[in-house]
Write a protein that holds these residues in place. Structure first.
Motif, short mmCIF file in Angstrom:
data_model
loop_
_atom_site.label_atom_id
_atom_site.label_comp_id
_atom_site.label_asym_id
_atom_site.label_seq_id
_atom_site.Cartn_x
_atom_site.Cartn_y
_atom_site.Cartn_z
N GLU A 119 20.46 -28.91 37.77
CA GLU A 119 19.57 -27.78 37.51
C GLU A 119 18.79 -27.43 38.77
O GLU A 119 18.22 -28.30 39.43
CB GLU A 119 18.59 -28.15 36.40
CG GLU A 119 19.28 -28.52 35.11
CD GLU A 119 18.36 -29.23 34.13
OE1 GLU A 119 17.34 -29.84 34.55
OE2 GLU A 119 18.67 -29.19 32.93
N GLY A 120 18.76 -26.13 39.09
CA GLY A 120 17.99 -25.66 40.23
C GLY A 120 16.52 -25.53 39.88
O GLY A 120 16.08 -25.84 38.77
N GLU A 121 15.75 -25.04 40.83
CA GLU A 121 14.32 -24.80 40.63
C GLU A 121 14.11 -23.61 39.70
O GLU A 121 14.90 -22.67 39.69
CB GLU A 121 13.63 -24.53 41.96
CG GLU A 121 13.64 -25.71 42.91
CD GLU A 121 12.72 -26.82 42.46
OE1 GLU A 121 11.63 -26.52 41.94
OE2 GLU A 121 13.11 -27.99 42.63
N TRP A 122 12.99 -23.62 38.96
CA TRP A 122 12.63 -22.49 38.11
C TRP A 122 12.20 -21.31 38.97
O TRP A 122 11.60 -21.48 40.02
CB TRP A 122 11.48 -22.86 37.18
CG TRP A 122 11.86 -23.76 36.05
CD1 TRP A 122 11.57 -25.10 35.94
CD2 TRP A 122 12.57 -23.41 34.86
NE1 TRP A 122 12.06 -25.57 34.76
CE2 TRP A 122 12.68 -24.57 34.07
CE3 TRP A 122 13.13 -22.22 34.39
CZ2 TRP A 122 13.32 -24.58 32.84
CZ3 TRP A 122 13.77 -22.23 33.16
CH2 TRP A 122 13.86 -23.40 32.39
N SER A 123 12.47 -20.10 38.46
CA SER A 123 11.96 -18.89 39.10
C SER A 123 10.45 -18.85 38.94
O SER A 123 9.87 -19.61 38.14
CB SER A 123 12.57 -17.65 38.44
OG SER A 123 12.12 -17.54 37.09
N TYR A 124 9.81 -17.95 39.67
CA TYR A 124 8.39 -17.73 39.42
C TYR A 124 8.25 -17.19 38.00
O TYR A 124 9.06 -16.38 37.56
CB TYR A 124 7.81 -16.70 40.40
CG TYR A 124 7.62 -17.24 41.79
CD1 TYR A 124 6.64 -18.18 42.05
CD2 TYR A 124 8.42 -16.80 42.83
CE1 TYR A 124 6.46 -18.69 43.33
CE2 TYR A 124 8.26 -17.30 44.11
CZ TYR A 124 7.28 -18.24 44.35
OH TYR A 124 7.11 -18.73 45.61
N PRO A 125 7.21 -17.61 37.28
CA PRO A 125 7.00 -17.05 35.95
C PRO A 125 6.82 -15.53 36.03
O PRO A 125 6.24 -15.02 36.99
CB PRO A 125 5.72 -17.73 35.47
CG PRO A 125 5.69 -19.01 36.24
CD PRO A 125 6.26 -18.67 37.59
N TYR A 126 7.30 -14.84 35.02
CA TYR A 126 7.30 -13.38 34.98
C TYR A 126 6.61 -12.96 33.69
O TYR A 126 6.98 -13.38 32.60
CB TYR A 126 8.75 -12.90 35.00
CG TYR A 126 8.93 -11.41 35.03
CD1 TYR A 126 8.98 -10.72 36.23
CD2 TYR A 126 9.11 -10.70 33.85
CE1 TYR A 126 9.19 -9.35 36.25
CE2 TYR A 126 9.31 -9.33 33.86
CZ TYR A 126 9.35 -8.66 35.07
OH TYR A 126 9.56 -7.31 35.09
N ARG A 127 5.59 -12.14 33.81
CA ARG A 127 4.77 -11.73 32.67
C ARG A 127 5.34 -10.46 32.02
O ARG A 127 5.65 -9.50 32.69
CB ARG A 127 3.34 -11.46 33.11
CG ARG A 127 2.38 -11.18 31.97
CD ARG A 127 0.99 -10.84 32.49
NE ARG A 127 0.56 -11.72 33.54
CZ ARG A 127 -0.34 -12.71 33.37
NH1 ARG A 127 -0.88 -12.90 32.21
NH2 ARG A 127 -0.68 -13.47 34.38
N VAL A 128 5.47 -10.49 30.69
CA VAL A 128 5.92 -9.34 29.92
C VAL A 128 4.85 -9.02 28.88
O VAL A 128 4.46 -9.88 28.09
CB VAL A 128 7.27 -9.62 29.20
CG1 VAL A 128 7.64 -8.48 28.27
CG2 VAL A 128 8.37 -9.88 30.22
N SER A 129 4.40 -7.77 28.89
CA SER A 129 3.41 -7.31 27.91
C SER A 129 4.13 -6.54 26.81
O SER A 129 4.96 -5.68 27.09
CB SER A 129 2.39 -6.41 28.60
OG SER A 129 1.52 -5.86 27.64
#
Length: 159
Positions: A119-129
């Motif tokens: 498993e690679g690194e997680w992406s930056y968290p992405y906010r969805v409204s």
């Protein structure tokens, strides 16, 4: 697992006399793990959100793991709901759609690539409204939890 040993170029006798801090090991596997994907867009329709991501050129990624969690605000402090969210492994596309989301809520999504090496690194968290069909998202620097489930659909198979 293959390991490279990096030295200073001296003879074997000289290397034994060097402090151990001069010799270090690098795992081949670390170089073969996928780099983090970049979530670049989302679409919100009613109680459904769909996110889109891309991977760096030349990346060796077999599938993706997608994780999302509802954001809850208490006294102007942000926390993550344990009620709504989940971890979805084995996604074979560069999109992910999830329904049954709470209206007037925000969610954090992140994605990581997986290949034969792990498993690679997680992406930056992405906010969805979920407010009125917003399209532009915002990367954020928050972690995610992995509890709860909701429905999802997969689109566009990878080659």
């Amino acid at each position: 697992m293959n390991t490279f040993h990096c030295h200073t170029g001296r003879s074997h006798d000289d290397l034994e006399a060097l402090p151990s801090s001069r010799n270090f090991s690098v795992k081949v596997q670390d170089f073969l793990l996928p780099r983090p994907p970049i979530i670049y867009q989302h679409i919100v329709l009613e109680d459904t959100a769909k996110i889109y991501w891309m991977v760096p050129i030349g990346e060796n990624t077999d599938v993706f793991d997608v994780q999302f969690q509802e954001v809850v605000y208490n006294d102007s402090r942000m926390s993550l709901s344990q009620e709504q969210g989940g971890l979805f492994p084995g996604v074979k596309s560069c999109t992910f759609e999830v329904g049954c989301l709470n209206p007037c809520s925000e969610y954090l999504f992140r994605v990581r690539g997986v290949n034969i090496n792990g498993e690679g690194e997680w992406s930056y968290p992405y906010r969805v409204s979920m407010l009125s069909g917003a399209i532009a998202g915002q990367p954020v620097n928050q972690g995610l939890a992995t509890q709860g489930l909701c429905s999802y659909k997969l689109h566009r198979q990878l080659n």
